[in-house]
Design an enzyme around this catalytic site. Sequence first.
Site, mmCIF file in Angstrom:
data_model
loop_
_atom_site.group_PDB
_atom_site.id
_atom_site.type_symbol
_atom_site.label_atom_id
_atom_site.label_comp_id
_atom_site.label_asym_id
_atom_site.label_seq_id
_atom_site.Cartn_x
_atom_site.Cartn_y
_atom_site.Cartn_z
ATOM 1 N N TYR A 148 -15.613 -10.820 47.038
ATOM 2 C CA TYR A 148 -15.609 -11.942 45.806
ATOM 3 C C TYR A 148 -14.608 -10.875 45.057
ATOM 4 O O TYR A 148 -13.688 -11.903 44.216
ATOM 5 C CB TYR A 148 -17.001 -10.607 45.004
ATOM 6 C CG TYR A 148 -16.623 -10.867 43.364
ATOM 7 C CD1 TYR A 148 -17.994 -11.703 43.359
ATOM 8 C CD2 TYR A 148 -16.489 -10.122 42.591
ATOM 9 C CE1 TYR A 148 -17.474 -12.088 41.787
ATOM 10 C CE2 TYR A 148 -16.836 -10.120 41.522
ATOM 11 C CZ TYR A 148 -17.797 -11.067 41.039
ATOM 12 O OH TYR A 148 -17.682 -11.345 39.704
ATOM 13 N N LYS A 152 -11.533 -13.603 42.718
ATOM 14 C CA LYS A 152 -11.315 -13.239 41.681
ATOM 15 C C LYS A 152 -9.496 -13.319 41.638
ATOM 16 O O LYS A 152 -8.605 -13.572 40.381
ATOM 17 C CB LYS A 152 -11.556 -11.910 41.684
ATOM 18 C CG LYS A 152 -13.577 -12.135 40.666
ATOM 19 C CD LYS A 152 -13.435 -13.791 40.370
ATOM 20 C CE LYS A 152 -14.990 -13.905 39.530
ATOM 21 N NZ LYS A 152 -15.367 -14.991 38.921
#
Length: 243
Positions: A148, A152
């Site tokens: 994750y 990002k």
Amino acid sequence: MTADFQDKTIIITGAGKGIGRACTELLAKRGARVIAMARTQADLDDLSARCGAVPIKVDLSRADAARAAMAEAGTADHLINCAGTNVLESVLDMTEDGYDTVMDINLRAALICAQEFARARIKAGGGGSILNVTSIAGHRGFQDHMVYAASKAGLEGATRVMAKELGPHGIRVNAVAPTVTMTELAAAAWSDPAKKDPMMVRHPMGRFAEVEDVARTIAMLLSDDAPVVTGAVLPIDGGFLAV
């Protein structure tokens, strides 16, 4: 005075839930024609009934489907890349399936949607803006968030490249990096008090973000009130990254 989006068309990915849904409702209330992209038909039907959003059902994890959805949406004034997901896996437990699930939606889909949006805008004479939703997880290390975080941080790097390359066409590109925001996804990751409480004390404002907090900041960045803001990554974090 709130930003006026009358006669503007805004594409929002991940519009069915969380931040994307809050953006859809807020911007429609401020006069925008919102094209809402989501995977779940029931969410799209509800948004259409509530605020008149134009629904496009799409699984953005598929590159061909993402391109087809953007073609269906047509030329718009703004794009909000809000679609996102997470698979909680540690460094040692990371799987190829988990990696693909997160990267396909959080990064590849956002890049494809931005590319197709920019191509259409340039063909129409330029202008408009792209807003990518990232996360403070791209700036700090959180347990079980490796892929994750990579997705990002990657999107923030891409935001800066987009701003450089698309600026000559009058297209602004920015990102927001929210802290823990009270969505269904966040509830799954932060429901344990043992994890939540140490995180909360690192926020000078003493609270996590609500989806409406993020939506209002996004509206500001899309608006004419930020005419030369591009290539920026704005934390929406209650001061978390400042201390």
